[in-house]
Write an enzyme that holds these catalytic residues in place. Structure first.
Site, PDB file in Angstrom:
ATOM      1  N   THR A   1       0.814  -3.291   7.537  1.00 58.62           N
ATOM      2  CA  THR A   1       1.056  -4.729   7.412  1.00 58.62           C
ATOM      3  C   THR A   1       0.138  -5.313   6.346  1.00 58.62           C
ATOM      4  O   THR A   1      -0.112  -6.506   6.305  1.00 58.62           O
ATOM      5  CB  THR A   1       0.870  -5.408   8.790  1.00 58.62           C
ATOM      6  N   HIS A   2      -0.344  -4.470   5.463  1.00 59.59           N
ATOM      7  CA  HIS A   2      -1.301  -4.873   4.445  1.00 59.59           C
ATOM      8  C   HIS A   2      -0.571  -5.284   3.171  1.00 59.59           C
ATOM      9  O   HIS A   2      -0.588  -4.567   2.173  1.00 59.59           O
ATOM     10  CB  HIS A   2      -2.280  -3.732   4.172  1.00 59.59           C
ATOM     11  N   ILE A   3       0.087  -6.411   3.228  1.00 60.76           N
ATOM     12  CA  ILE A   3       0.788  -6.943   2.061  1.00 60.76           C
ATOM     13  C   ILE A   3      -0.024  -8.097   1.490  1.00 60.76           C
ATOM     14  O   ILE A   3      -0.617  -8.887   2.223  1.00 60.76           O
ATOM     15  CB  ILE A   3       2.231  -7.360   2.406  1.00 60.76           C
TER      16      ILE A   3
ATOM     17  N   GLN B   1       0.846  -1.186   0.000  1.00 58.40           N
ATOM     18  CA  GLN B   1       0.000   0.000   0.000  1.00 58.40           C
ATOM     19  C   GLN B   1       0.886   1.243   0.000  1.00 58.40           C
ATOM     20  O   GLN B   1       1.990   1.220   0.530  1.00 58.40           O
ATOM     21  CB  GLN B   1      -0.924   0.037   1.216  1.00 58.40           C
TER      22      GLN B   1
END
Length: 592
Positions: A518-520, A348
């Protein structure tokens, strides 16, 4: 090392975070014998998250007690395939969880549904702007499932969590105060929106004056006492300011511990083994049927666990690594574009503005919650016309006050000394009188951004580390520049004494040091064909039909929203397909 063999079970679940807990509960309710394997330790609201121990910023916020231990396993990182990847020694940009509950323990609680266009991104872009609008190196694709198919499962996940919010579109009727851009929902949120903070009100008034559409962020922080359909109770959020990086001591933030596990642990056909590091998904001689998994237990011994059904529900990175180590699916080759495992890794792109006021405005930052704030969706996904802008995707803009912790949540104006009496004076002058607004943006997938096994570095057990090849691309620079300019307009209306803008510019490389999110996503993506995806719409492996791979690894590209709401809905969607279709007729649920 000899391998022990355990008693056969119907289902083995790898990882007991959100998706693992949902699957374990749903399949245990179907009468199956379910075993969950969690590589981390057992943790629960009490005693692990008890107050005041959990309100320890040094232990949890800085030393990262709830997160993956890089000394045992990490990833290697590089910007391009021409670079040599090196191990990530201290997590910063993103923080994989470790232990029972996984990332569901430390998240902030922003619980979004995907927009309809998010799930059909390629089709929507082609229909509106033509295929040439998509850059040649961009590998954007549809999810293979629509918003209408997922709507009942978005609703179910919200009712699991006791989600707080104000609906914007109930059965086609636009509701004032909600998100007018959201997909049609059949009913509103289970609990009212959280009480608005002053910073959010200030932002909302400014955004509305410019013609935008502010609404409260949908929050998995319960606004009132709530009992979900498993009979588990949540308490009302007390705005303690310790959400992100912390477990919730108040039973208010939805997590596996506060919504599912108390009921799941009572099931006699469910069992859990912690400190069980799965290193292989095993298959039979055909390679088309999973026979179970192999894990290393707390004593360093290898153990074989056989099962009829394997649920891979670890963190996004770990799902991809296990598939590659187990040789399930064809690894992605960026040179040829062939293969699917490791393809479409995405992140992101965010930007922010810190606003500083004089003593006429006091924000009391110690009052906060993970999703306490106001947001606008006017510049997200396809909610606005991109034809003359030259980029795909977008971002939401919000004013969120998660807390006012003294180490990580201290914002000071430019020019403030970084130590000594000047720094102390800066804190005294600004702590109560500053706030921030930010954008959280989508990132599209590219041929050159992918995951594979590192040929050099290994983990503490001798297995290859996962290698990440990723950098920012032109499309996202254009997107964040456009959205940040719109955000500046709102900030100016808010009339701060001064403000400081943080934004990535062309030439800035992906930096692993500062936290971003931590939005992978990606690496085991979903789709409508084994040629373009690892799993089908039900998250079932195209190659091994009794293997289901859950989580954000299934996203073909990363939407602007936090992924948890979509991850939870997809888990319930997959569980429903297993219960209503697969168990009666084991085999592929979608024909290739």
């Amino acid at each position: 090392m000899s391998t022990q063999k355990n008693k056969h079970v119907d289902v083995v679940v790898v990882g007991l975070g959100w998706t693992g807990a949902i699957m374990a509960m749903e399949l245990a309710e179907a009468g199956l014998e379910v075993l969950a394997l969690e590589r981390g330790e057992q943790r629960d609201t009490y005693p692990d998250f008890a107050y005041p121990r959990i309100a320890d910023e040094l232990t949890y916020g800085i030393r990262l007690k709830l997160f993956q231990e890089t000394a045992k396993e990490t990833v290697t990182v590089r910007h391009t395939s021409a670079d040599f990847a090196v191990p990530y020694r201290q997590f910063g940009a993103f923080l994989p969880g470790n232990g029972v509950g996984g990332a569901g323990v430390h998240w902030n609680g922003m619980q979004w549904r995907a927009l309809p266009a998010d799930l059909t991104m390629r089709s929507t872009v082609v229909d509106r702007y033509g295929e040439k609008f998509i850059p040649a190196d961009m590998t954007v694709q549809d999810h293979g499932v629509t918003y209408d198919e997922l709507e009942p499962f978005f609703d179910k996940f919200e009712r699991l969590c006791g989600t707080s919010g104000t609906a914007g579109n109930i059965q086609g009727k636009i509701i004032e105060g909600g998100n007018p851009f959201e997909g049609v929902r059949q009913q509103g949120y289970p609990t009212p929106a959280l009480t608005q903070l002053y910073s959010g009100s200030l932002f909302g008034d400014a955004a509305k004056s410019l013609g935008f559409h502010p609404f409260p962020i949908p929050a998995a922080n319960a606004s009132e006492p709530y009992t979900n359909f498993y009979g588990v109770q949540l308490g009302a959020c007390n705005f303690c300011g310790f959400c992100e990086r912390f477990g919730c001591y108040n039973y208010s933030k939805a997590s596996p511990q506060s919504t599912i596990l108390p009921a799941l642990y009572q099931k006699k056909n469910f069992s859990l083994r912690t400190r069980a590091q799965v290193v292989s998904i095993n298959t039979d001689s055909t390679g088309k049927k999973a026979t179970g998994v192999t894990y290393i237990d707390a004593y360093g011994e290898k153990v074989e666990q056989t099962a009829d059904l394997v649920i891979l529900s670890a963190f996004q990175l770990h799902n991809v690594r296990l598939l590659l180590m187990s040789k399930i699916g064809t690894p992605y080759d960026p040179k040829t574009g062939e293969g699917v495992v490791g393809k479409n890794f995405a992140y992101q792109m965010n930007s922010g503005i810190s606003l500083f006021y004089d003593e006429s405005k006091t924000f009391n930052p110690f009052i906060g919650a993970g999703a306490a704030g106001t947001v606008i969706d006017d510049f997200n996904a396809e909610n606005f016309d991109h034809a003359k802008l030259g980029f795909i995707g977008g971002a939401y803009i919000s004013a969120v006050r998660t807390g006012g912790r003294p180490i990580q949540q201290m914002s000071l104006p430019k020019g403030t000394p970084t130590w000594g009496s000047g720094w102390k004076q800066g804190i005294k002058d600004n702590y109560l009188h500053s706030m921030s607004i930010g954008s959280e943006g989508s990132v599209m997938p590219y041929k050159q951004c992918y995951l594979d096994l590192d040929p050099t570095y290994k983990d503490s057990y001798g297995y290859p580390l996962l290698r990440m090849t990723f950098d920012w691309q032109d499309n996202e620079y254009k997107m964040t520049d456009y959205v940040t300019e719109e955000m500046k307009k709102i900030a100016k209306v808010m009339n701060p004494k001064s403000m400081s803008v943080s934004q990535l510019k062309p030439g800035d490389h992906f930096d692993v040091k500062p936290y971003q999110s931590t939005h992978i996503t990606g690496g085991a993506i979903m789709g409508d064909s084994p040629k373009n995806s690892v799993v089908n719409k039900y998250l079932q492996s195209w190659d091994v039909p009794n293997l289901f791979v859950l989580g954000a690894s299934a996203f073909p590209q990363n939407l602007a929203y936090n992924p948890t709401g979509v991850v939870g809905a997809l888990a319930y969607f997959a569980a429903n397909a297993i219960r209503t279709q697969y168990l009666a007729h084991p085999g592929p649920l979608v024909q290739a």
